[in-house]
Write a protein that holds these residues in place. Structure first.
Motif, PDB file in Angstrom:
ATOM      1  N   ARG A  84       0.868  -1.186   0.000  1.00 56.26           N
ATOM      2  CA  ARG A  84       0.000   0.000   0.000  1.00 56.26           C
ATOM      3  C   ARG A  84       0.898   1.226   0.000  1.00 56.26           C
ATOM      4  NH1 ARG A  84      -4.246   1.358   3.938  1.00 56.26           N
ATOM      5  NH2 ARG A  84      -2.674   0.956   5.531  1.00 56.26           N
ATOM      6  N   VAL A  85       0.493   2.253  -0.730  1.00 51.45           N
ATOM      7  CA  VAL A  85       1.395   3.404  -0.838  1.00 51.45           C
ATOM      8  C   VAL A  85       0.675   4.723  -0.591  1.00 51.45           C
ATOM      9  CG1 VAL A  85       1.136   3.447  -3.354  1.00 51.45           C
ATOM     10  CG2 VAL A  85       3.107   4.542  -2.328  1.00 51.45           C
ATOM     11  N   CYS A  86       1.376   5.642   0.045  1.00 51.31           N
ATOM     12  CA  CYS A  86       0.850   6.974   0.308  1.00 51.31           C
ATOM     13  C   CYS A  86       1.935   7.980  -0.088  1.00 51.31           C
ATOM     14  CB  CYS A  86       0.547   7.079   1.806  1.00 51.31           C
ATOM     15  SG  CYS A  86       0.081   8.727   2.362  1.00 51.31           S
TER      16      CYS A  86
ATOM     17  N   ASP B 101      -5.401   8.869  -7.504  1.00 50.97           N
ATOM     18  CA  ASP B 101      -5.930   7.630  -6.909  1.00 50.97           C
ATOM     19  C   ASP B 101      -5.177   7.271  -5.633  1.00 50.97           C
ATOM     20  OD1 ASP B 101      -3.666   7.251  -8.577  1.00 50.97           O
ATOM     21  OD2 ASP B 101      -4.004   5.088  -8.622  1.00 50.97           O
ATOM     22  N   LEU B 102      -4.062   7.950  -5.380  1.00 47.68           N
ATOM     23  CA  LEU B 102      -3.268   7.639  -4.180  1.00 47.68           C
ATOM     24  C   LEU B 102      -3.496   8.688  -3.113  1.00 47.68           C
ATOM     25  CD1 LEU B 102       0.195   6.825  -5.788  1.00 47.68           C
ATOM     26  CD2 LEU B 102      -1.558   5.225  -5.049  1.00 47.68           C
ATOM     27  N   PRO B 103      -3.463   8.280  -1.826  1.00 52.22           N
ATOM     28  CA  PRO B 103      -3.578   9.286  -0.781  1.00 52.22           C
ATOM     29  C   PRO B 103      -2.358  10.209  -0.803  1.00 52.22           C
ATOM     30  CG  PRO B 103      -3.338   7.067   0.142  1.00 52.22           C
ATOM     31  CD  PRO B 103      -3.355   6.922  -1.339  1.00 52.22           C
TER      32      PRO B 103
ATOM     33  N   PHE C 210       2.068   4.260 -14.437  1.00 51.88           N
ATOM     34  CA  PHE C 210       1.696   5.071 -15.605  1.00 51.88           C
ATOM     35  C   PHE C 210       0.415   4.498 -16.212  1.00 51.88           C
ATOM     36  CE2 PHE C 210       6.159   5.890 -15.020  1.00 51.88           C
ATOM     37  CZ  PHE C 210       6.320   7.236 -15.357  1.00 51.88           C
ATOM     38  N   ALA C 211      -0.579   4.288 -15.357  1.00 54.89           N
ATOM     39  CA  ALA C 211      -1.816   3.635 -15.801  1.00 54.89           C
ATOM     40  C   ALA C 211      -2.480   4.416 -16.937  1.00 54.89           C
ATOM     41  CB  ALA C 211      -2.761   3.482 -14.620  1.00 54.89           C
ATOM     42  N   ASP C 212      -2.388   5.758 -16.888  1.00 52.48           N
ATOM     43  CA  ASP C 212      -3.022   6.569 -17.947  1.00 52.48           C
ATOM     44  C   ASP C 212      -2.394   6.262 -19.304  1.00 52.48           C
ATOM     45  OD1 ASP C 212      -0.646   7.636 -16.975  1.00 52.48           O
ATOM     46  OD2 ASP C 212      -1.177   9.704 -17.445  1.00 52.48           O
TER      47      ASP C 212
ATOM     48  N   ARG D  23       0.308  19.907  -5.305  1.00 55.77           N
ATOM     49  CA  ARG D  23      -0.855  19.020  -5.492  1.00 55.77           C
ATOM     50  C   ARG D  23      -1.142  18.834  -6.975  1.00 55.77           C
ATOM     51  NH1 ARG D  23      -3.823  17.850  -1.008  1.00 55.77           N
ATOM     52  NH2 ARG D  23      -3.637  19.316   0.716  1.00 55.77           N
ATOM     53  N   GLU D  24      -1.085  19.951  -7.698  1.00 54.90           N
ATOM     54  CA  GLU D  24      -1.377  19.934  -9.125  1.00 54.90           C
ATOM     55  C   GLU D  24      -0.334  19.067  -9.855  1.00 54.90           C
ATOM     56  OE1 GLU D  24      -3.918  20.712 -10.704  1.00 54.90           O
ATOM     57  OE2 GLU D  24      -3.155  20.658 -12.775  1.00 54.90           O
ATOM     58  N   ALA D  25       0.931  19.192  -9.441  1.00 58.46           N
ATOM     59  CA  ALA D  25       1.993  18.405 -10.082  1.00 58.46           C
ATOM     60  C   ALA D  25       1.717  16.912  -9.925  1.00 58.46           C
ATOM     61  CB  ALA D  25       3.337  18.761  -9.473  1.00 58.46           C
ATOM     62  N   LEU D  26       1.045  16.557  -8.830  1.00 56.53           N
ATOM     63  CA  LEU D  26       0.792  15.124  -8.563  1.00 56.53           C
ATOM     64  C   LEU D  26      -0.591  14.680  -9.044  1.00 56.53           C
ATOM     65  CD1 LEU D  26       2.426  15.047  -5.023  1.00 56.53           C
ATOM     66  CD2 LEU D  26       3.234  13.786  -7.029  1.00 56.53           C
TER      67      LEU D  26
END
Ligand SMILES: Nc1nc2c(ncn2[C@@H]2O[C@H](COP(=O)(O)OP(=O)(O)OP(=O)(O)O)[C@@H](O)[C@H]2O)c(=O)[nH]1
Ligand SMILES: [Mg+2]
Ligand SMILES: [Zn+2]
Length: 377
Positions: free
Chosen positions: A163-165, A189-191, A291-293, A181-184
């Motif tokens: 699990r990753v945060c 989908d990740l906390p 890189f799911a997208d 925040r925008e950069a990420l």
């Protein structure tokens, strides 16, 4: 300002961690506090249950390893067949069985997860940690923030199934949280938690990631505040920290060794040195997940083997044209993919070399045996 702090880990005694006052639940099985789970228990034979003690590898040094178990902490000498093969060698977080009387390692238990990287400059894989449950990928809100590096860490962690945060430290030093925040945004989908790692209240949301018996690894480059987070989560200064360089916000590689730290009322934290190089190898699934997208877009390209360079009908390049995908991200994906292919090839070649060498030794041995037999006939 530089703080030099004790870097010794506390000794775990039966029923207590971190030398902290006893609390409800502190009397429970010390192995469970060290992360012992049914997955490991079920690997023990009846004979091993009778003759061996399971211990967790807390730190690995050149000639000895530090382990912890029901008897507290002890040092074990590193020698013998168990330590010959670099890939099989115990790493931080591993569970070993020690002979109850001799205290010698008997075997290593199968791992529930494993982090490894291509060792810088070598043609081999280096183990980073085993049996980790959760990971914090740590970056800081300053000029050292690097999205491509986050993506690299993420590919490694995704491959492990932990699990990753995502954690952004030094939020107290920046007025520009939105930019980070925008950069990420590709990782919504990740906390994501923004913290001041020096402030106990601010890091409270991270406690959910290191509950009792859980192992939490802190990964990120030097100076982002991994050891600071560890100290704040532990409530005691367990690890040394030091100020970053003023000119470029980079760290000074203060933490030199990977080690597991049990924290009072919680789980175990793995602090590691900021890794300059984190070469990916055999992490195809991790890369696809990070890189799911792009993986999704690639399925819509006209050609199944599209390299997303100049092919017609390329959905990936089209997304870049419309601004849905940024060029840096695509370039990093290409870069990591190429690097992994190269590393996989190197590993396959060195395995083939090992096999060839093994065959050579066996043939020399059988020739010698044949000659000896010939002489005695
Ligand atoms: N203001 C502020 N300072 C922080 C924060 N997190 C870390 N620091 C400072 O940043 C410096 C580096 O922190 P460390 O914890 O040593 O960094 P590290 O990631 O462990 O670095 P290595 O051990 O070199 O890999 C220290 O001076 C910390 O006090 C934060 O959230 N806010
Ligand atoms: Mg550190
Ligand atoms: Zn394409």
């Amino acid at each position: 300002m530089s703080k030099s702090l004790i870097s010794r880990r506390p000794v775990i005694r039966r029923g207590a961690t971190s030398g902290a006052p006893r609390e409800p639940g502190a009397g429970e099985n010390p192995l469970r506090q060290l992360g012992w789970k049914p997955f490991f228990q079920q690997q023990l034979s009846l004979e091993e249950l009778g003759d061996c003690d399971p211990v967790r590898v807390m730190a690995v040094h050149r000639s000895q390893i530090e382990v912890a178990g029901e008897r507290g902490e002890e040092s074990v000498l590193v020698s013998g067949a168990l330590f010959d093969d670099a890939q099989e060698k115990p790493t931080v977080g591993d569970w070993l069985l020690l002979n109850r009387d001799s205290r010698k390692p008997v075997r290593r238990l199968e791992r529930s997860s494993l982090f490894r990287r291509m060792a810088p400059g070598a043609h081999a894989v280096q183990l980073i940690a085993a049996n980790v449950d959760n990971v914090l990928i740590v970056s800081s809100c300053n000029q050292d923030f690097n999205l491509s590096r986050v993506e690299r860490y993420l590919a490694l962690v995704r491959e492990s199934g932990c699990r990753v945060c995502l954690v952004l430290t030094k939020a107290d030093l920046s007025d520009d949280h939105e930019t980070y925040r925008e950069a990420l945004r590709n990782h919504r989908d990740l906390p994501l938690v923004l913290v001041n790692a020096l402030d106990a209240e601010s890091i409270a949301p991270l406690r959910d990631w290191c509950g009792r018996g859980e192992t939490l690894a802190l990964l990120g480059s030097s100076g982002v505040g991994k050891s600071t987070l560890l100290n704040s989560l532990a409530g005691v200064e367990l690890a040394a920290t030091s100020a970053i360089r003023e000119d470029d916000s980079k760290g000074r590689h203060t933490t030199r060794h990977r080690a597991l730290y049990p924290i009072s009322g919680g789980g175990l934290l793995l602090d590691s040195p900021g890794m300059r190089e984190l070469g990916l190898a055999n992490a195809e699934q991790g890369l696809a997940d990070a890189f799911a997208d792009i993986s999704e877009l690639a399925q819509r390209c006209r050609f199944a083997d599209c390299a997303h360079e100049s092919e017609p009908g390329c959905a990936v390049r089209k997304a870049m044209g419309t601004g849905k995908l940024d060029e840096r991200r695509l370039r990093n994906w290409h870069k990591l993919g190429r690097e992994m292919a190269r590393n996989n090839r190197t590993l396959a070649e060195s395995r083939a070399d090992d096999r060839a060498l093994g065959q050579f030794y066996r043939s020399v041995q059988s020739d010698a045996r044949a000659r000896k037999q010939g002489r005695s006939d």
